[in-house]
Design a protein around this motif. Structure first.
Motif, PDB file in Angstrom:
ATOM      1  N   ALA A  10       0.879  -1.159   0.000  1.00 61.42           N
ATOM      2  CA  ALA A  10       0.000   0.000   0.000  1.00 61.42           C
ATOM      3  C   ALA A  10       0.919   1.212   0.000  1.00 61.42           C
ATOM      4  CB  ALA A  10      -0.892  -0.002   1.235  1.00 61.42           C
ATOM      5  N   ARG A  40      -4.426  -3.350  -3.246  1.00 63.59           N
ATOM      6  CA  ARG A  40      -5.826  -3.194  -3.659  1.00 63.59           C
ATOM      7  C   ARG A  40      -6.150  -3.980  -4.928  1.00 63.59           C
ATOM      8  NH1 ARG A  40      -3.364   1.497  -4.853  1.00 63.59           N
ATOM      9  NH2 ARG A  40      -3.272   2.062  -7.057  1.00 63.59           N
ATOM     10  N   GLU A  41      -5.131  -4.393  -5.698  1.00 56.23           N
ATOM     11  CA  GLU A  41      -5.357  -5.109  -6.953  1.00 56.23           C
ATOM     12  C   GLU A  41      -5.241  -6.628  -6.820  1.00 56.23           C
ATOM     13  OE1 GLU A  41      -2.932  -3.523 -10.099  1.00 56.23           O
ATOM     14  OE2 GLU A  41      -3.635  -1.478  -9.728  1.00 56.23           O
ATOM     15  N   SER A  64      -5.205   2.179   4.379  1.00 48.16           N
ATOM     16  CA  SER A  64      -6.429   1.375   4.281  1.00 48.16           C
ATOM     17  C   SER A  64      -6.287   0.229   3.281  1.00 48.16           C
ATOM     18  CB  SER A  64      -7.631   2.254   3.933  1.00 48.16           C
ATOM     19  OG  SER A  64      -7.426   2.911   2.703  1.00 48.16           O
ATOM     20  N   ASP A  65      -5.522   0.400   2.195  1.00 48.83           N
ATOM     21  CA  ASP A  65      -5.348  -0.699   1.238  1.00 48.83           C
ATOM     22  C   ASP A  65      -4.673  -1.903   1.899  1.00 48.83           C
ATOM     23  OD1 ASP A  65      -6.542   0.687  -0.827  1.00 48.83           O
ATOM     24  OD2 ASP A  65      -4.665   1.221  -1.830  1.00 48.83           O
ATOM     25  N   ARG A  68      -7.287  -3.481   4.345  1.00 45.86           N
ATOM     26  CA  ARG A  68      -8.295  -4.244   3.596  1.00 45.86           C
ATOM     27  C   ARG A  68      -7.703  -5.543   3.049  1.00 45.86           C
ATOM     28  NH1 ARG A  68     -10.456   0.998   2.269  1.00 45.86           N
ATOM     29  NH2 ARG A  68      -9.115   1.213   0.456  1.00 45.86           N
ATOM     30  N   PHE A  69      -6.454  -5.505   2.600  1.00 43.83           N
ATOM     31  CA  PHE A  69      -5.782  -6.713   2.124  1.00 43.83           C
ATOM     32  C   PHE A  69      -5.743  -7.758   3.237  1.00 43.83           C
ATOM     33  CE2 PHE A  69      -1.934  -9.271   1.813  1.00 43.83           C
ATOM     34  CZ  PHE A  69      -2.011  -9.777   0.521  1.00 43.83           C
TER      35      PHE A  69
END
Length: 177
Positions: A10, A40-41, A64-65, A68-69
């Motif tokens: 991130a 994110r990807e 946040s990425d 979330r991961f």
């Protein structure tokens, strides 16, 4: 030994991406198959023998990425050998390193299920010309004009980053089956 490794990250302004790329390149030079994606990807962890995740610390949190991961792939990350690196202070002085370690410890306590085999703190970089709103306001604030904290600076220690990456295969080998 891990054969296929995901290096994911991130980043807010690219500093962490640069460190992740150096890690990916070092691992690839050792003959590992490397996938290199922003966190994110990433769609799946299927087929990976290990994961390296990087994030800067901002105000005591991962971006946040990265968070979330971790949430998205919790069950996979509990089974796959992982390494974590964070970018913290711009300079490697004892006070700042202790402060970042305390922040990192607090984060790791909140996600106690996540047990990376190795965790490393690297110094980061800041290019104020890349700042977007609202961070860009720091450039025009009176407190920011002559404050050395708001100057472009790159404190990344590329030798230490490559050495850490070079140590990862042996660490991943120790993962119990």
């Amino acid at each position: 030994m891990s054969e296929k490794i995901l290096v994911t990250y991130a980043t807010k302004y690219g500093s962490t991406q640069g460190v992740a790329k150096a890690i990916a390149d070092e691992l690839q030079s050792k003959g590992f198959l490397i996938d290199f994606y922003p966190a994110r990807e990433v769609k799946s962890l299927s087929g990976y023998d290990a994961v390296v995740l990087g994030s800067p610390l901002y105000i005591g949190s991962f971006l946040s990425d990265a968070s979330r991961f971790l949430s998205r792939f919790k069950s996979d990350l509990e089974r796959i050998p992982c390494a974590l690196f964070v970018l913290g202070p711009l300079e490697k002085n004892p006070r700042d390193m202790v402060e970042v370690q305390v922040q990192l410890d607090n984060i790791m306590n909140r996600i106690s299920w996540f047990k990376p085999m190795i965790v490393e703190i690297f110094t980061g970089a800041m290019d104020i010309e890349k700042f977007r709103f609202p961070d860009s306001l720091l450039k025009i604030m009176p407190v920011g004009k002559d404050n050395p904290l708001f100057k472009t600076y790159d404190g990344r220690d590329w030798e230490a980053i490559r050495a850490w990456a070079d140590s990862l295969p042996k660490i991943f080998e120790k993962q119990p089956v």
